[in-house]
Design an enzyme around this catalytic site. Structure first.
Site, mmCIF file in Angstrom:
data_model
loop_
_atom_site.group_PDB
_atom_site.id
_atom_site.type_symbol
_atom_site.label_atom_id
_atom_site.label_comp_id
_atom_site.label_asym_id
_atom_site.label_seq_id
_atom_site.Cartn_x
_atom_site.Cartn_y
_atom_site.Cartn_z
ATOM 1 N N TYR A 120 16.664 7.800 2.816
ATOM 2 C CA TYR A 120 17.250 6.723 3.624
ATOM 3 C C TYR A 120 18.645 7.107 4.139
ATOM 4 C CZ TYR A 120 13.617 3.573 1.823
ATOM 5 O OH TYR A 120 12.423 2.996 1.523
ATOM 6 N N SER A 127 0.802 -1.230 0.000
ATOM 7 C CA SER A 127 0.000 0.000 0.000
ATOM 8 C C SER A 127 0.826 1.268 0.000
ATOM 9 C CB SER A 127 -0.910 0.009 1.227
ATOM 10 O OG SER A 127 -1.838 -1.040 1.153
ATOM 11 N N GLN A 128 2.048 1.212 0.553
ATOM 12 C CA GLN A 128 2.864 2.425 0.595
ATOM 13 C C GLN A 128 3.354 2.768 -0.813
ATOM 14 O OE1 GLN A 128 6.774 2.320 2.384
ATOM 15 N NE2 GLN A 128 6.431 4.203 3.488
ATOM 16 N N ASP A 164 5.871 7.536 -5.372
ATOM 17 C CA ASP A 164 6.805 6.431 -5.644
ATOM 18 C C ASP A 164 8.183 7.001 -6.012
ATOM 19 O OD1 ASP A 164 5.056 4.374 -5.190
ATOM 20 O OD2 ASP A 164 4.610 3.986 -7.301
ATOM 21 N N HIS A 206 15.904 -3.313 9.809
ATOM 22 C CA HIS A 206 15.259 -2.129 9.222
ATOM 23 C C HIS A 206 13.740 -2.167 9.434
ATOM 24 C CE1 HIS A 206 15.022 1.218 6.272
ATOM 25 N NE2 HIS A 206 13.827 0.698 6.053
ATOM 26 N N GLU A 207 13.128 -3.273 9.053
ATOM 27 C CA GLU A 207 11.650 -3.341 9.170
ATOM 28 C C GLU A 207 11.229 -3.266 10.638
ATOM 29 O OE1 GLU A 207 10.433 -2.701 6.470
ATOM 30 O OE2 GLU A 207 12.108 -3.352 5.209
ATOM 31 N N GLU A 235 12.241 7.133 6.887
ATOM 32 C CA GLU A 235 13.319 6.265 6.391
ATOM 33 C C GLU A 235 14.711 6.648 6.902
ATOM 34 O OE1 GLU A 235 12.654 3.561 5.338
ATOM 35 O OE2 GLU A 235 10.628 3.709 4.509
ATOM 36 N N ARG A 293 12.172 -8.452 -7.012
ATOM 37 C CA ARG A 293 12.505 -7.349 -6.111
ATOM 38 C C ARG A 293 13.149 -6.257 -6.935
ATOM 39 N NH1 ARG A 293 16.833 -7.765 -1.116
ATOM 40 N NH2 ARG A 293 16.631 -5.603 -0.384
ATOM 41 N N ASN A 294 12.503 -5.099 -6.988
ATOM 42 C CA ASN A 294 12.916 -4.086 -7.956
ATOM 43 C C ASN A 294 14.349 -3.616 -7.775
ATOM 44 O OD1 ASN A 294 12.200 -2.477 -10.225
ATOM 45 N ND2 ASN A 294 12.349 -0.742 -8.832
ATOM 46 N N GLY A 347 11.541 -5.195 1.998
ATOM 47 C CA GLY A 347 10.588 -5.473 3.060
ATOM 48 C C GLY A 347 9.591 -4.346 3.151
ATOM 49 N N MET A 348 8.483 -4.598 3.828
ATOM 50 C CA MET A 348 7.505 -3.552 4.097
ATOM 51 C C MET A 348 7.074 -3.704 5.541
ATOM 52 S SD MET A 348 5.864 -0.912 3.151
ATOM 53 C CE MET A 348 4.862 -0.016 4.350
ATOM 54 N N GLU A 349 7.159 -2.569 6.242
ATOM 55 C CA GLU A 349 7.027 -2.583 7.708
ATOM 56 C C GLU A 349 5.586 -2.660 8.177
ATOM 57 O OE1 GLU A 349 8.223 -0.154 5.754
ATOM 58 O OE2 GLU A 349 7.552 1.845 6.362
ATOM 59 N N HIS A 403 11.211 0.227 12.042
ATOM 60 C CA HIS A 403 10.016 1.000 11.691
ATOM 61 C C HIS A 403 8.928 0.914 12.771
ATOM 62 C CE1 HIS A 403 10.593 2.835 7.810
ATOM 63 N NE2 HIS A 403 10.973 1.703 7.229
ATOM 64 N N PRO A 451 7.937 -6.733 -4.646
ATOM 65 C CA PRO A 451 8.769 -5.711 -5.315
ATOM 66 C C PRO A 451 9.817 -5.050 -4.431
ATOM 67 C CG PRO A 451 6.583 -4.834 -4.853
ATOM 68 C CD PRO A 451 6.540 -6.290 -4.496
ATOM 69 N N PHE A 452 9.689 -5.179 -3.115
ATOM 70 C CA PHE A 452 10.618 -4.491 -2.216
ATOM 71 C C PHE A 452 11.403 -5.485 -1.370
ATOM 72 C CE2 PHE A 452 7.116 -1.293 -2.606
ATOM 73 C CZ PHE A 452 7.828 -0.441 -3.430
#
Ligand SMILES: [Zn+2]
Length: 613
Positions: free
Chosen positions: A395, A154-155, A387, A309-310, A332, A565-566, A283-285, A313, A280-281
């Site tokens: 970061y 969603s982010q 985005d 990192h996650e 970030e 993973r982009n 991680g997402m927190e 957050h 795609p990332f």
């Protein structure tokens, strides 16, 4: 906005609403008007329909009125709104709504007539197969091959593609949800996930702490569960669940270390969801349940700074949240700083400094590519899609800023300040201006003559890096460089004690005029083409494109076909796009890989491969 004729009355109301607005929206990426009506609680009821690649059901909001407006402004993107209702006089009654024009990055404004007395609103809707915040995987695209999988990302502003919502991080809301899936699949959310093995297809969730909309998350698939401790578990497809539990075994110690520095973990459980490779990332927190790429399950625990990192957050980002995407560095930069402090606490200074140095090198490379205005921490995005703000700047430049403050004020003082900051702004969303005022009052003024506000403004509002910015340098990397120089003259490499970080530094710093013989020699001695560590493989494959090292081609193809993973695929496509032959080859591989890529990965890489200027 376009309205149909019979809605004349509604237009009139909309105009009244427009002029009764007391303050301009702070967030340029949302149609929400929080100063008129806000939505502090959500009840979500959705069916997950894999056949149609669709979520279908309703979102119901509790209304909090701050003005006499009769209209609720929501964000939506590609949603089909089937019906809107309001709760008044003890029953649900149909109400009017309208959708605005489609904006290329913001989606559509959804305006609902909530009358003057309704206390709740319910919107029935379904999502598009192309929803930017959802990915639907066929059984063939999973490791188990038997069941489909779906998940949300969603982010920053993709919640609106699967929930009609006031999609600004300035809002905080609690939620409950009921999800239905085909029997046998497990649904999870950024909420209180059950560890039971019930798979009956109906699941209930509660998130009692108020979070910003971009942290609402959903996933469903054939998930197994493996506990790491009484507070931490891994959710993953069966093939990887044991490996992941081993890889991330340090997570409970990371939680303890962070609590010792920055105060209690306030979210009850902390679980990890390992996504399919197309995530795609890194991680997402998502609160209580971080979403994690399987590309960090490397078998040697070398890439677990991603978990740090996650987890970080849970303090910076989820507890204290950026009020708009212009303030992303508040999420970030703080998180990258805290991540590194966790790594230092668990694994010592040498590893922490190596990770700082790798980040710093990435930042310097990134600064070369970016327009000066996009290297400002408090970036001016206009209505460009947020985005675009996810460069190394929020970061690593953000992290360097906090490292600078730590250096200037001393660790003890700065740690105390940060801990207080997390307490004072817990469960709030704050802007850069609010942070600056707090910094001035609680740190600069209490320790005069250490750092000036001019210096702070230089960090936050000027492009590039200040001259006296920290320049992390690793002694271990200096030794790698000495070895490299000897090796280039024909000497042997002593790599037995090298970590992933040292390998990355070595490959990333090989001279670009390295001979084909030396490439082959490296590959022969260290099997770099077949290495399974996703980061080392990435660095090697990128070099192989530049050096036209053909023996790595098949591996490059399989890498691009199996990882989504982009961060790992996009630099490879960018490098391939530089010559006509490679571009042709890359497009062919991309078309084959595309069905397995997330919509976000598709967008970024299609820009690289098809819209070259
Ligand atoms: Zn982050």
């Amino acid at each position: 906005m376009l309205f149909s004729k019979q809605w004349f009355l509604f237009i009139a109301m909309a105009i009244v609403g427009l002029f009764s607005s007391t303050a301009a929206a702070e967030d340029a990426h949302s149609y929400a008007r929080l100063d008129e009506v806000s939505t502090p609680h959500l009840e979500l009821d959705l069916a997950i329909d894999f056949d149609r690649k669709q979520l279908r059901g309703f979102a119901e909001y509790t209304l909090q009125r701050h003005s006499n407006s009769n209209l609720l402004y929501l964000d939506s993107s590609q949603l089909t709104i089937d019906k809107a209702e309001i709760w008044q006089h003890d029953q649900w009654q149909p109400t009017k709504f309208s959708l605005g024009d489609v904006h290329p990055s913001l989606g559509q404004e959804l305006i609902v007539d909530i009358g003057s007395t309704a206390t709740k609103v319910r919107i029935h809707y379904h999502t598009a197969t192309t929803a930017s915040g959802l990915q639907w995987l066929t059984p063939a695209q999973t490791a188990g091959k038997k069941h489909p999988f779906m998940f949300s990302q969603s982010q920053p502003i993709h919640s609106r593609s699967w929930i009609p919502i006031q999609d600004t991080p300035a809002l905080r809301l609690t939620y409950n949800a009921r999800l239905t899936t085909p029997a046998g699949l497990l649904a999870v959310m950024s909420a209180d996930n059950s560890l039971s093995d019930n798979r009956d297809g109906e699941y209930f969730f509660s998130m009692p702490q108020a979070i910003p909309p971009y942290l609402i998350a959903i996933a469903a698939g054939d998930l197994a569960i493996q506990a790491i401790s009484d507070k931490v578990a891994v959710f993953a497809e069966q093939y990887i669940v044991d490996q992941a539990a081993w890889e991330f075994a340090d997570t409970p110690a990371m939680i303890e270390a962070t609590e010792a520095m920055y105060g209690p973990y306030r979210w009850d459980r902390y679980d990890l969801l390992i996504l399919p490779p197309s995530f795609p990332f890194g991680g997402m927190e998502n609160p209580r349940l971080s979403f994690i790429t399987p590309t960090v399950v490397s078998g040697d625990r070398s890439l677990i700074n991603l978990i740090a990192h996650e987890l970080a957050h849970s303090w910076s980002g989820n507890l204290v949240t950026n009020a708009s995407w212009r303030d992303l560095w508040i999420n970030e930069g703080f998180t990258s700083y805290v991540e590194n402090r966790i790594m230092e606490a668990l694994f010592g200074t040498e590893r922490a400094v190596m990770e700082q140095a790798l980040g710093y090198q990435d930042l310097l490379a990134n600064l070369e590519l970016l327009e000066p205005n996009d290297t400002i921490l408090n970036i001016d995005l206009g209505t460009r899609h947020p985005d675009d703000v996810f460069s190394q700047v929020p970061y690593v430049k953000g992290q360097l800023f906090l490292m600078y403050l730590e250096e200037q004020f001393g660790r003890e003082t700065f740690d105390k300040f940060l801990r207080q900051y997390f307490d004072d702004f817990a469960f709030q969303s704050i802007s850069t201006a609010q942070f600056k005022a707090y910094l001035q009052r609680e740190l600069l003024a209490k320790h005069p003559q250490v750092v000036s506000m001019d210096k702070i403004n230089e960090w936050i509002h000027q492009p590039g890096l200040p001259e006296d910015a920290p320049k992390p340098q690793s002694d271990a990397f200096a030794k790698v460089e000495q070895q490299m120089n000897r090796w280039l003259k024909g000497g042997a490499l002593q790599t037995d004690s090298w970590t992933t970080h040292e390998w990355l530094h070595f490959i990333n710093n090989l001279p670009l005029d390295i001979s084909a013989d030396n490439m082959a020699r490296l590959d022969r001695e260290f099997n770099l083409t077949s290495i399974q560590n996703s980061e080392i493989a990435h660095a090697w494959l990128k070099l192989s494109i530049i050096k036209k090292y053909e023996p790595a081609r098949d591996r490059l193809r399989s890498y691009l076909l199996t990882i989504g993973r982009n961060k790992l695929v996009s630099p490879l496509y960018r490098e391939l796009a530089k010559t006509p032959d490679n571009l042709k080859w890359a497009r062919a591989v991309y078309e084959q890989a595309k069905p397995g890529y997330h919509p976000l990965t598709q967008t970024v890489n299609e820009a690289l491969l098809y819209n070259k200027d």
